[in-house]
Structures are given as C-alpha cells and as structure tokens.
Design a protein around this motif. Structure first.
Motif, PDB file in Angstrom:
ATOM      1  N   LEU A  61       7.888   6.955  -0.586  1.00  0.00           N
ATOM      2  CA  LEU A  61       6.439   6.662   0.030  1.00  0.00           C
ATOM      3  C   LEU A  61       6.231   5.089  -0.003  1.00  0.00           C
ATOM      4  N   LEU A  62       6.676   4.246  -1.089  1.00  0.00           N
ATOM      5  CA  LEU A  62       6.486   2.845  -1.088  1.00  0.00           C
ATOM      6  C   LEU A  62       7.277   2.180   0.023  1.00  0.00           C
ATOM      7  N   SER A  63       8.394   2.702   0.168  1.00  0.00           N
ATOM      8  CA  SER A  63       9.597   2.385   1.252  1.00  0.00           C
ATOM      9  C   SER A  63       8.951   2.498   2.635  1.00  0.00           C
ATOM     10  N   ASP A  64       8.199   3.638   2.862  1.00  0.00           N
ATOM     11  CA  ASP A  64       7.567   3.998   4.049  1.00  0.00           C
ATOM     12  C   ASP A  64       6.387   3.092   4.449  1.00  0.00           C
ATOM     13  N   LEU A  65       5.751   2.927   3.315  1.00  0.00           N
ATOM     14  CA  LEU A  65       4.402   1.955   3.492  1.00  0.00           C
ATOM     15  C   LEU A  65       4.932   0.480   3.879  1.00  0.00           C
ATOM     16  N   MET A  66       6.069   0.145   2.992  1.00  0.00           N
ATOM     17  CA  MET A  66       6.342  -1.296   3.559  1.00  0.00           C
ATOM     18  C   MET A  66       7.024  -1.577   4.874  1.00  0.00           C
ATOM     19  N   ARG A  67       7.704  -0.405   5.355  1.00  0.00           N
ATOM     20  CA  ARG A  67       8.161  -0.387   6.683  1.00  0.00           C
ATOM     21  C   ARG A  67       6.788  -0.448   7.723  1.00  0.00           C
ATOM     22  N   ALA A  68       5.957   0.560   7.324  1.00  0.00           N
ATOM     23  CA  ALA A  68       4.889   0.680   8.366  1.00  0.00           C
ATOM     24  C   ALA A  68       4.086  -0.612   8.540  1.00  0.00           C
TER      25      ALA A  68
END
Length: 197
Positions: free
Chosen positions: A52-59
């Motif tokens: 989720l943190l990876s997806d958040l950083m990408r967003a």
C-alpha cells in the motif's frame, strides 16, 4: 484483482461522493472537481502495508507531477488492507512521514476516510463519525494550493466541520441508510487472498 471488481469499487465510491459528500454538502469544494472530471480514482490491490505504501508513493508522485487541470485530487481506495480502523489510523503516521521523506509535505496533504471512521471522544455508532465514513478504506490526496484556494473562496471554511456534524445529526442513521450507499461487510478479498485460503 479483475477490472470488473475495480469498476464496482469505483462506482460505489462515486455514489458515496455524489450522494453523501456532494449531496449533503459535506465538502463544498468537491462538486467542482467532480463535475470537471478532475478526480483520479485509484484502486489498490495491496494486501500488505508495504504494498500500500508503494501504491501511495506512486499516486503522490503522479499527482505532484500532473497539472491540476488534469488531476486536481486523487482518491486512493484500498479495500484489502487496513480494513480495521485502528490499523488504518496508525498507518496515517507512516503517511505523514512519507510526505516528509518525499519532500511533499508543503505540496500535498492526505485526508482520511474509512467505513469504521471514529473521531476521538465518540462512540463507534455516533452519527457524526459518518462525515468521514466511506464505502472502502481510502486516502484522499489533495494539493495544498487547491485547499488554500478553496478556503479563500469559502469564507466560512472554518465552520464546515461543525456544520457537517449538525447536518448528520439532523439526518440521523435512518436518513443515512436511505442514501442507498453500498455497504461493504465483510471486507473484500482479492484474488491473491483467495488463492492463499
């Protein structure tokens, strides 16, 4: 996770936005970006905090690098992780640290919404909690400049929270239920979770 499931999640989220957030005027700034199609809906398939943190950083990166005319704000919906509100609430400290690590703390901010959202000092089923109750756990990524502009254009911005509480108390649980929003219980499982069972 298949595209049909993603679409159902986005449809439910848009319904909540239209009927609750905009329909009850819980956020006076939401209608304009909705009408102009400036909201990006991102569904995360993450089942772990790390993913989720990876997806958040990408967003966050995409929002920071894209013009406000194209994407003014992002709703990052994560139906398969942080489904417990306490876990979700604790993760928000990680979110704040991430904004700082990415040097975005004065550029972007993150607002919190969750199906079990509970303000401090309230009981779980108190109606005022519903101002921040979304169909799925999600993080709302906003631009600082857009927030400032919206506040300047709305002189009574400081009264929004109190007004929302009043609106929800007048509406009551029956009124909220009559909005016809999608209720997700229990939390969804994604394909990888099903394979592990």
């Amino acid at each position: 996770m298949n595209s049909a499931t993603n679409e159902k999640i986005i449809v439910a989220t848009k319904l909540w936005l239209e009927r609750a957030v905009i329909g009850l005027n819980l956020c006076p700034f939401a209608k304009a970006v909705h009408v102009k199609n400036q909201i990006s809906y991102v569904v995360s398939s993450a089942t772990t905090h790390e993913d989720l943190l990876s997806d958040l950083m990408r967003a966050l990166e995409i929002l920071a690098e894209t013009s406000a005319e194209k994407i003014d704000t992002t709703l990052l919906v994560h139906p398969y992780v942080l489904t417990d509100f306490i876990d979700y609430n604790n993760f928000l400290d990680v979110v704040d640290a991430t904004l700082e690590d990415m040097d975005l703390e004065n550029t972007l901010q993150v607002a919190s919404f969750h199906p079990q959202y509970q303000f401090a000092g309230t009981q779980p089923d108190d109606i005022e909690n519903y101002t921040n109750r979304s169909p799925y756990p999600m993080m709302h990524l906003l631009r600082e400049t857009s927030v400032v502009q919206a506040v300047l254009a709305f002189p009574e911005a400081g009264k929004i929270f109190d007004k929302n509480i009043e609106t929800l108390r007048e509406l009551g649980h029956a009124g909220w239920n009559n909005l016809g929003l999608v209720k997700i219980n229990p939390p969804l499982e994604n394909e990888s979770m099903r394979k592990e069972l």
